[in-house]
Design an enzyme around this catalytic site. Structure first.
Site, short mmCIF file in Angstrom:
data_model
loop_
_atom_site.label_atom_id
_atom_site.label_comp_id
_atom_site.label_asym_id
_atom_site.label_seq_id
_atom_site.Cartn_x
_atom_site.Cartn_y
_atom_site.Cartn_z
N ASP A 8 0.88 -1.16 0.00
CA ASP A 8 0.00 0.00 0.00
C ASP A 8 0.93 1.22 0.00
OD1 ASP A 8 -2.31 1.66 0.54
OD2 ASP A 8 -1.55 1.78 2.60
N ASP A 10 -0.09 5.06 0.91
CA ASP A 10 -0.34 6.06 1.96
C ASP A 10 -0.21 5.42 3.34
OD1 ASP A 10 -1.03 8.36 0.30
OD2 ASP A 10 -2.86 7.29 -0.21
C1 BG6 Z 1 -5.78 5.68 0.07
C2 BG6 Z 1 -5.81 6.44 1.37
O1 BG6 Z 1 -4.49 5.20 -0.16
O2 BG6 Z 1 -6.15 6.50 -1.01
C3 BG6 Z 1 -7.15 7.13 1.56
O3 BG6 Z 1 -5.57 5.55 2.43
C4 BG6 Z 1 -7.48 7.99 0.35
O4 BG6 Z 1 -7.11 7.90 2.73
C5 BG6 Z 1 -7.44 7.11 -0.90
O5 BG6 Z 1 -8.75 8.58 0.48
C6 BG6 Z 1 -7.74 7.88 -2.17
O6 BG6 Z 1 -6.70 8.77 -2.43
P1 BG6 Z 1 -6.72 9.91 -3.50
O7 BG6 Z 1 -5.28 10.40 -3.48
O8 BG6 Z 1 -7.06 9.28 -4.82
O9 BG6 Z 1 -7.71 10.91 -3.08
MG MG Z 2 -2.64 3.17 3.60
#
Ligand code: BG6
Ligand code: MG
Length: 217
Positions: A8, A10
């Site tokens: 993963d 984030d």
């Molecule tokens: C995930 C995060 O990796 O991505 C979430 O854990 C986030 O918190 C999701 O909402 C979507 O991310 P993005 O960058 O497309 O808004």
């Molecule tokens: Mg994550």
């Protein structure tokens, strides 16, 4: 026998989970919805749209589609402000070293992220070339806890889920990995990530040897 590791992004590769939280909390505040750090645990790993829907559900707000799209754009512009200028030094401790060790040992490396911003972040921190496959929020139909993102990653690198390990910091991501038949290493708090096969605080000093020893026990 481990043939692939799927990460993963984030909260695993970079500490951007905190910025998602800050941006969602700001949006919730504008909508007069209280949004706590604990509630944020349930949002981690979800797609942008699923996250918004959860917040609106909590606030019992029913909005039309155009308004929802505008709110998501707003949240994303704040988030992009936070991550603007992200540097290679912001890769979390131990991650780069572990990825390089995997590469040296010919273990496939994939990204399995719900974020549509994933490719740009990998690029900013200088990790793109280490990944054999990058599956992000633009490539999947179903968001975590559905296993699609990890199954696609394993498929792209040509490895079965049973020979792959998933690294996750979110409840939804751990659930997705388990649903896909992967060995899942949770990164964070054991009581939060209780579905994981094992939970570690982070990847600092983590090695392939350690991974192999965890999997035989
Ligand atoms: C995930 C995060 O990796 O991505 C979430 O854990 C986030 O918190 C999701 O909402 C979507 O991310 P993005 O960058 O497309 O808004
Ligand atoms: Mg994550």
């Amino acid at each position: 026998m481990i043939k692939a590791c799927i990460f993963d992004m984030d909260g695993v590769i970079v500490d951007s989970a905190k910025y998602h939280f800050l941006a969602w909390r700001r949006l919730a505040a504008e909508l007069a919805i209280d949004f706590t750090e604990e509630e944020n645990e349930g949002l981690k790993g979800l797609s942008r749209v699923d996250s918004l829907e959860k917040i609106l559900l909590k606030g019992e707000l029913h909005l039309d589609n155009d308004t929802k799209v505008a709110l998501m754009e707003k949240k994303n512009s704040w988030y992009l402000e936070f991550i603007k200028g992200m540097q290679p030094e912001e890769v979390l401790p131990g991650v780069r070293e572990f990825l390089e060790e995997l590469k040296t040992n010919d273990i496939r490396i994939a990204l399995g992220s719900s974020s549509r911003n994933a490719p740009r972040i990998l690029e900013a921190v200088g990790l793109t070339s280490l990944f054999d496959s990058v599956i992000d929020g633009n490539k999947v139909t179903y968001s975590k806890p559905d296993p699609e993102v990890f199954l696609l990653g394993a498929k792209e690198v040509g490895v079965k889920p049973s020979e792959s390990v998933v690294f996750e910091d979110a409840q939804a991501g751990v659930a997705a990995g388990k649903a896909g038949g992967f060995y899942v290493i949770g990164l964070g708090e054991a009581d939060v990530l209780d579905q994981a096969d094992i939970v570690l605080p982070n990847l600092e000093n983590f090695t392939l040897e350690r991974l192999q020893s965890l999997m035989v026990h």
